[in-house]
Design an enzyme around this catalytic site. Structure first.
Site: not given
Ligand code: PNW
Length: 483
Positions: A84, A174, A177, A312, A314, A380
């Site tokens: 990616r 995102q 963000s 994504n 985290y 991610e």
């Protein structure tokens, strides 16, 4: 209940795709070469070098613009199924508009894509990963309704050129963000409803591009188009009615705001978010809600506008009602939630990132319940450290999250693949190179930006081969054991 209470060996199925991710600004360098124009990150880092932790910006970064063959060699060493990466709008359309198409920019991505396909690595292409052309930002960027057409024009150039070779497309990385951390940042001093205006038009731009592919490219090229949302898990700090409400509210504002228009049965923004912002706006003496409404046609355009959810993920946050006063109006004030981490969770090099593998399981299960089992691609997930190649922590985190994902699969998540962030250390936005996410370490002092594999890269290679993350690397205190 869930958890590895048995001795069963769980494996990812054949066909499950393992990959790694990067983004253009963070790795390419060559910021003004071969016709590339200035992006907002070029402008910002040049104007405010003091804002970047170690003053290392994207001017050269990993120099992947000149070293993409070494990048592909690393991908082959890892044995990944997909890679990616993102395309820089400023390389393709230097004015931001379709009036001028930069062949040299297109050729760079064509060379990269051909090199990947030569070794049977599937390209997964993100159209927008934070690097807005400065020329368009000067016109309001994502807050200008015309951006929907400009983004469609840009996407058409890429689809025309690469649809025969690229089967996985991601429109936007995102949106929260971009809109909330970007336009909503009080330091940036944008107009009062810049955050939610951006949310509306970035989503519409995504949907327009999805429909473009669906109507003009899909039947011939059979690819799929998704969007990558940041979906971290949010739990109550502890079980009280107030904290439960805070966690639910935070999930609606941070996840539902983007998920609902695309994946919910009725479309549109979540009712809860709409009513909270409307009430606040009224109190603030505004004539209209800061959250723009969506018309019936816009709701229709957005509903179902993704073939997969790019997730994504985290970390996990723990919610309590807000303790501090926030500037009003602002997203933080609307949200009214204070987020922390578990005191015992292992810390990374990034202040916002702590280890809580159970959260990826909970996020997946929650998405299934709320949105009826959409196909999910982890686009991610990663962990930051300082320099050094013996990254035991990253190994522990990677394997624990993969083990947790296998449980999500067992409980019904339609998981297509997993993408580690990142192939190599890169320019971590305002953190420069002070927070490193790479499976390969990059020597930013060497002229050729030497890349050397970390322990985590070797372990990932083994997992890709065996399809078995094991749970032996997961420290026992991080065994999943949450009810
Ligand atoms: C992602 N959080 O951003 C971005 O897509 C990447 O470009 C970036 O390098 C990577 O994560 C590591 O930071 C995030 O607060 C920023 O949970 C913040 C969060 C998550 C992801």
């Amino acid at each position: 209940t869930y958890g590895y209470t048995d001795n069963k060996v769980r494996r990812f199925k054949d066909g499950f795709m393992f990959g790694v991710a990067t983004s253009a600004y963070q790795i390419e360098g060559a910021w003004n070469e071969d016709g590339k124009s200035e992006s907002v990150w070029d402008r910002y880092t040049h104007a405010h070098p003091e804002d970047i932790a170690d003053r290392i910006n994207g001017d050269v970064a990993c120099d992947s613009y000149h070293r993409y063959k070494r990048d592909v060699q690393m991908l082959r060493e890892l044995g990944v199924d997909h890679y990616r990466f993102s395309v820089a709008w400023t390389r393709i359309l230097p004015t931001g508009f379709k009036d001028e198409i930069n062949e040299e920019g297109l050729r760079y991505y064509e060379n990269l894509i051909d090199e990947l396909l030569k070794y049977n690595i599937q390209p997964m292409v993100t159209l927008y990963h934070f690097d807005m052309p400065q020329s368009l930002q000067d016109l309001g960027g994502w807050t200008n309704p015309l951006i929907v057409n400009w983004f469609e024009d840009y996407a058409r150039v890429l689809f025309d050129r690469f649809a025969s070779k690229v089967k996985y497309w991601i429109t936007i990385n995102q949106p929260s963000s971009v809109c909330v951390d970007g336009f909503g940042d009080p330091a940036l001093n944008v107009k009062e409803n810049g955050d939610y205006t951006c949310v509306k038009y970035i989503l519409l731009a995504h949907a327009k591009v999805y429909r473009l592919y669906e109507n003009q490219f899909k039947s011939k090229h059979k690819g799929s188009v998704g969007i990558s949302l940041d979906i971290n898990w949010i739990d109550p700090y502890n079980k009280t009615t107030e904290n439960d409400e805070a966690a639910e509210r935070a999930r609606s504002f941070k996840i539902g705001l983007y998920m609902n228009p695309i994946w919910s049965k009725h479309g549109d923004f979540p009712d809860k978010v709409k009513s909270i912002i409307a009430k606040k706006s009224e109190k603030q003496g505004l004539e209209q809600s800061r959250l723009p409404s969506l018309s019936a046609d816009e709701i229709k355009l957005l509903k179902g506008s993704a073939d997969f959810l790019g997730m994504n993920h985290y970390t996990t946050f723990l919610a309590t009602p807000a303790r501090d006063e926030h500037k009003s109006p602002s997203f933080a004030d609307d949200l009214g939630v204070h987020l922390t981490h578990g005191a015992e969770w292992i810390a990374s090099k990034s202040p916002w990132l702590k280890n809580a593998p159970y959260g990826i399981y909970k996020a997946c299960v929650n998405i299934n319940q709320e949105y009826d089992y959409p196909p999910v691609f982890i686009t991610e997930h990663g962990w930051s450290t300082g320099p050094g190649r013996r990254d035991t922590r990253r190994v522990a985190v990677l394997t624990a999250y993969l083990a947790a994902l296998l449980l999500a699969v067992e409980d019904g998540t339609e998981l297509k693949g997993y993408t580690a962030w990142s192939l190599m250390d890169n320019v971590e936005w305002r953190a420069g190179t002070s927070e490193r996410f790479g499976l390969y370490e990059v020597d930013f002092d060497s002229a050729n930006r030497t890349r050397l594999v970390r322990t985590s890269g070797l372990v990932y290679k083994h997992i890709i081969e065996s399809r078995d993350p094991g749970d032996g690397w997961m420290p026992s205190s991080y065994r999943i054991n949450v009810s």
